[in-house]
Design an enzyme around this catalytic site. Structure first.
Site: not given
Ligand code: 3PG
Ligand code: MG
Length: 396
Positions: A197, A377, A354, A36
């Protein structure tokens, strides 16, 4: 594109507030994955080349509106400076005097990094007052944090509405790749969705079946779909209470002309541990005292054929218990097949999340993918068909 990019902005002599995502993994004070951080460079260089001063805004971890010293961005200053090859001036607050002083101190070609935006309770509340204090620090706002764009926070959403705003280079690249994968893709499109899941990915599956031609379901989720068809899965991870939902998703897929692919053979073991004794059996033949931990080789051959017949692949989630050997075999083989087809020019391949990126890296396949998202996310929410507030705000 319905938003502005750096190419549309006059940045000469301007102070540019750049929201980046440097929420990187750290161990014992060291950054363990620089991806990143390394990816912010094109945006920083473009702004400096246009005569702007770069002020980086970012969050780190989840301090929940309080100052938590271990979550200070001061710990990544050296990593950022090393990656950019530029001096980085740190400001001990993302608003107010400390921020103003850091910005004033930075000379030509130097970059400012301000303290964790989440040290202020207003960040996650998208407090207009906090956004206004940030806006006072600069002339232009650039969002390069696609991976935080699913959060409607002061530095990702509110601030974008207070200054002339544009997408940074990484944001642009992410949005282009996602558009090519699901927005307006070359068909046929195959999606690979894995993970433990069904319950966490219902919206994802429900959206995908209306968009893609083939949906490959792997991991623990596949077990729930097998149960829904009356197939015994022994002691496997499966959400039996989700069987009806799985049948509904299948029905929806059928109506939309999307073909769902489940394992045809499985790798089973009695223990969930690396090197556990395992056997490969037909999907109908899971022993009652065993667990399904991976898809088998016949399944992989079938998937390769689906990939070969497709023009676009989008991947989120591993096919098996990829973190322990030998249950990473199907994920590795399928990932390498996708990499090979991409290299040969027949496939556009996009992956995110991830676990997914870790699995593709471990397989040695990631470098050949067309695009690997930096997002977890946000990638998922985008695949679910949701609007991302950080992206919406750039559209004005
Ligand atoms: C992540 O690492 O997925 C983003 O930086 C968002 O972080 P967060 O899930 O703590 O909002
Ligand atoms: Mg996260």
């Amino acid at each position: 594109m319905p938003w502005k990019t750096l190419d549309d902005m006059d940045l000469g002599g301007k102070t540019v507030l750049v929201r980046v995502d440097i929420n990187v993994p750290m161990e014992a004070g060291r950054v363990t994955d620089m991806t990143r951080i390394d990816k912010i460079r094109p945006t920083v260089e473009a702004i400096i080349a246009k005569g702007g001063k770069v002020v980086l805004l970012a969050h780190f971890d989840r301090p929940k509106g309080k100052v938590v010293p271990e979550m200070s961005l001061s710990h990544v200053v050296d990593a950022v400076a090393g990656s950019l090859g530029r001096k980085v001036v740190f400001g001990s607050d993302c608003v107010g005097e400390a921020a103003v002083a850091a910005i004033a101190k930075a000379g030509a070609g130097e970059v400012v990094l301000l303290e964790n935006t989440r040290f202020h309770p207003g960040e996650e509340k998208n407090d207009p007052e906090l956004a206004a204090q940030m806006a006072k620090l600069g002339d232009v706002y650039v969002n390069d944090a696609f991976s935080a764009a699913h959060r409607a926070h002061a530095s990702t959403e509110g601030l974008a509405r207070l200054l002339p705003a544009a997408a940074g280079r990484l944001m642009e690249a992410e949005l282009k790749a996602l558009e090519a994968a699901l927005g307006n893709p070359q068909r046929p499109v195959v999606a690979v969705v894995g993970g433990a899941k069904v319950s966490t990915k219902i919206e994802l599956l429900a959206n995908l079946v209306t968009k893609v031609d083939h949906l490959v379901i792997g991991g623990g989720m596949a077990n729930t779909f097998l149960v829904a068809e009356g197939i015994e899965v022994g002691r496997s991870l499966a959400e039996r209470e989700m069987a009806e939902t799985a049948r509904e998703i299948r029905h929806r897929a059928q109506k939309a002309g999307c073909q769902i692919h489940l394992p045809v053979d499985i790798v089973v073991a009695r223990e969930f541990k690396a090197g556990a004794e395992s056997q490969t059996v037909d999907v109908q033949k899971c022993p009652p005292d065993a667990m399904i931990l991976d898809a088998g080789p016949k399944t992989v051959v079938a998937l390769e054929a689906v990939f070969a017949a497709s023009r676009t692949l989008i991947w989120n989630g591993p096919l098996g218990a990829f973190e322990i050997e030998p249950f990473n075999a199907a994920t590795n083989a399928a990932a390498l097949a996708a990499a090979r087809l991409t290299r040969a020019g027949g496939l556009i391949s996009v992956a995110g999340g991830g676990d997914t990126v870790a699995a593709l890296n471990a397989a040695g396949a990631a470098d050949d993918f067309t695009f690997i998202s930096t997002a977890g996310g946000a990638f998922l929410e985008w695949m679910e068909g949701k609007d991302l507030p950080g992206v919406q705000a750039l559209m004005g």
